[in-house]
Enzyme design. Structure first.
Site, PDB file in Angstrom:
ATOM      1  N   ASP A  64      72.477  33.767  61.608  1.00  0.00           N
ATOM      2  CA  ASP A  64      71.624  34.750  60.946  1.00  0.00           C
ATOM      3  C   ASP A  64      72.462  35.667  60.067  1.00  0.00           C
ATOM      4  O   ASP A  64      73.549  36.095  60.459  1.00  0.00           O
ATOM      5  CB  ASP A  64      70.893  35.560  62.029  1.00  0.00           C
ATOM      6  CG  ASP A  64      69.972  36.616  61.464  1.00  0.00           C
ATOM      7  OD1 ASP A  64      69.306  36.348  60.454  1.00  0.00           O
ATOM      8  OD2 ASP A  64      69.927  37.718  62.041  1.00  0.00           O
ATOM      9  N   ASP A  99      68.289  37.632  53.212  1.00  0.00           N
ATOM     10  CA  ASP A  99      67.959  37.498  54.631  1.00  0.00           C
ATOM     11  C   ASP A  99      67.586  36.059  54.988  1.00  0.00           C
ATOM     12  O   ASP A  99      66.551  35.554  54.547  1.00  0.00           O
ATOM     13  CB  ASP A  99      66.797  38.433  54.970  1.00  0.00           C
ATOM     14  CG  ASP A  99      66.468  38.456  56.456  1.00  0.00           C
ATOM     15  OD1 ASP A  99      67.326  38.027  57.253  1.00  0.00           O
ATOM     16  OD2 ASP A  99      65.375  38.898  56.814  1.00  0.00           O
TER      17      ASP A  99
END
Length: 441
Positions: A315, A115
């Site tokens: 992202d 992440d």
């Protein structure tokens, strides 16, 4: 969050290069110029993923991707408004890609979500006061000779809002959400072993700071074992290892249809293709891009300043790109004008769908210094038979470049020079495209 504006009120976000604080001192590690490693990224549609569900339909997977992407925009958008609390509306961690590695001595196999939108490395741990079910065995700190709790005198437990010092002098963490999901536990050090690829081999990283979660709750069905944070805070894997760069690449296997990927760290990272600045904000751990506009079919769109004020984040936790509503409306209108005779459909949260995939106009996103970032049809449109839908979602919050739009790209984070590099590739981890000119994507 501190927002920096130029005289024309256009947001100039700032990228924070991860510098380890003097009070945050991991044990000596090899210089980033002396080592690097490559690890596999496992997509949730792969049988190798702990989240693989052979019974999940294409529609099920699509709806989960949409839901996660929209929650991700809300999550990141709260920080662009200046929020500092870690209590958020959802627990927006995508199960899209996980890393497989071993932890402890002797090493125990496990998985965690990779992440870029968070920094802390954490996982559920035994002995557990409260844990949710997961599909792989939980890590047990009692079974490892290399597990060691971190004392506050050796660690800055007040440097980040989710860290604190317990009365017994041990550093702890607390990540909680408004949907009543949370993870609480102890900051400790451990040995992590990544198997890598055939040509790089495995690598063992010692004394890595991570959160050992002994009190956890997840209200959604995303029962991931843990997270490998790749953000810019000092506790991320990138910052702890002092890596000046990392990169990742995902492509769809033409034979199986499964997305496959690799992530490269340190000296193994691939920094190829044209660059755009990673502009910074000192109050959060996200990777911002300097967004300059959109073109459709070669025509530049006139976008209101609020689109730029909101910023643009790249992202790994969002499946689909989210675009601020004022830019989204302009994009939709421009495509419709170029296809006036085609009937418009909608599916789920996708607002623009056609049944003719052969006349779709080219869409380009423009970032600073980059001539443009052209979205291939396979990146801009998602097939939902018999339709093809624009794979971009509307948001009132921050715009996000999602993983669907990054598929088939080598994405390189040059942290030393504060640049992001993008280049389309034919396969991963090889970087050979048919065009070696760095002026083209």
């Amino acid at each position: 969050m501190l927002l920096l504006f130029s005289h024309n009120s256009v947001l100039r976000t700032i990228f924070l290069f991860p510098i380890v604080n003097a009070s945050f001192s991991p044990s000596p590690l090899p210089s980033p110029t002396q080592h690097g490693f490559v690890a596999r990224l496992i997509h949730r549609t792969s049988p190798d993923s702990p989240f693989y569900n052979p019974h999940a339909t294409h529609k099920d997977l699509m709806r989960e991707d949409i839901r996660t992407s929209q929650e991700r925009s809300l999550y990141l958008g709260q920080f662009t408004k200046g929020a500092t609390s870690m209590k958020l509306a959802k627990a927006p961690i995508s199960k899209e890609f996980v890393m497989n590695f071993s932890i402890g001595t002797p090493p125990r196999n496990t998985y965690a979500v990779a992440d870029t939108g968070s920094s802390l490395i954490w996982m559920q741990c035994n002995p557990c006061n409260r844990c949710y079910d997961q599909k792989v065995p939980r890590y047990d700190s009692r079974m490892s000779r290399s597990y060691e709790e971190v004392l506050c005198v050796h660690f800055d437990c007040f440097s980040l809002p989710y860290l604190s010092c317990r009365p017994d002098g041990v550093c702890s963490y607390n990540v909680s959400y408004l949907d009543r999901s949370f993870s609480l536990g102890t900051i400790a050090t451990e040995t992590f072993t990544f198997e890598g690829s055939g040509f790089m081999g495995s690598i063992t990283l010692e004394n890595i700071y991570f959160g050992c979660g002994t009190n956890n709750k997840m209200t959604s069905k995303r029962s991931f074992p843990g997270i490998v944070g790749l953000g810019t805070d000092d506790v991320s894997l990138i910052a702890q290892m002092r890596y000046p760069s990392f990169s990742y690449c995902t492509t769809k296997n033409p034979n199986t249809g499964v997305v496959e990927g690799w992530i490269h760290f340190g000296s193994a990272s691939k920094l190829i293709g044209p660059s755009t600045p990673l502009l910074a904000n000192p109050t959060n751990h996200y990777y911002y891009l300097s967004f300059e506009g959109i073109s459709v079919g070669g025509q530049e769109l006139t976008l209101p300043e609020i689109v730029f004020d909101k910023g643009f984040i790249i992202d790994s936790g969002a499946s689909f790109t989210n675009l601020h509503t004022d830019a989204f409306d302009k994009l939709i209108d421009a495509v419709k004008k170029l296809m006036p005779d085609e009937e418009v459909w909608t599916r789920d949260q996708f607002e623009l769908c056609y049944d003719n995939p052969y006349r779709l106009p080219e869409i380009k996103l423009k970032f600073k210094k980059m001539i443009s970032f052209p979205l291939r049809d396979s990146n801009a449109w998602v097939p939902i038979p018999p339709l093809h839908c624009l794979a971009i979602l509307r948001t009132e919050g921050v715009s996000i470049l999602g993983m669907y739009q990054q598929n088939g790209l080598n994405v390189g984070y040059d942290l030393e020079n504060k640049e992001l590099r993008l280049k389309y590739v034919n396969s991963c981890p090889e970087d050979d495209d048919d065009d070696d000119d760095d002026d083209h994507i």
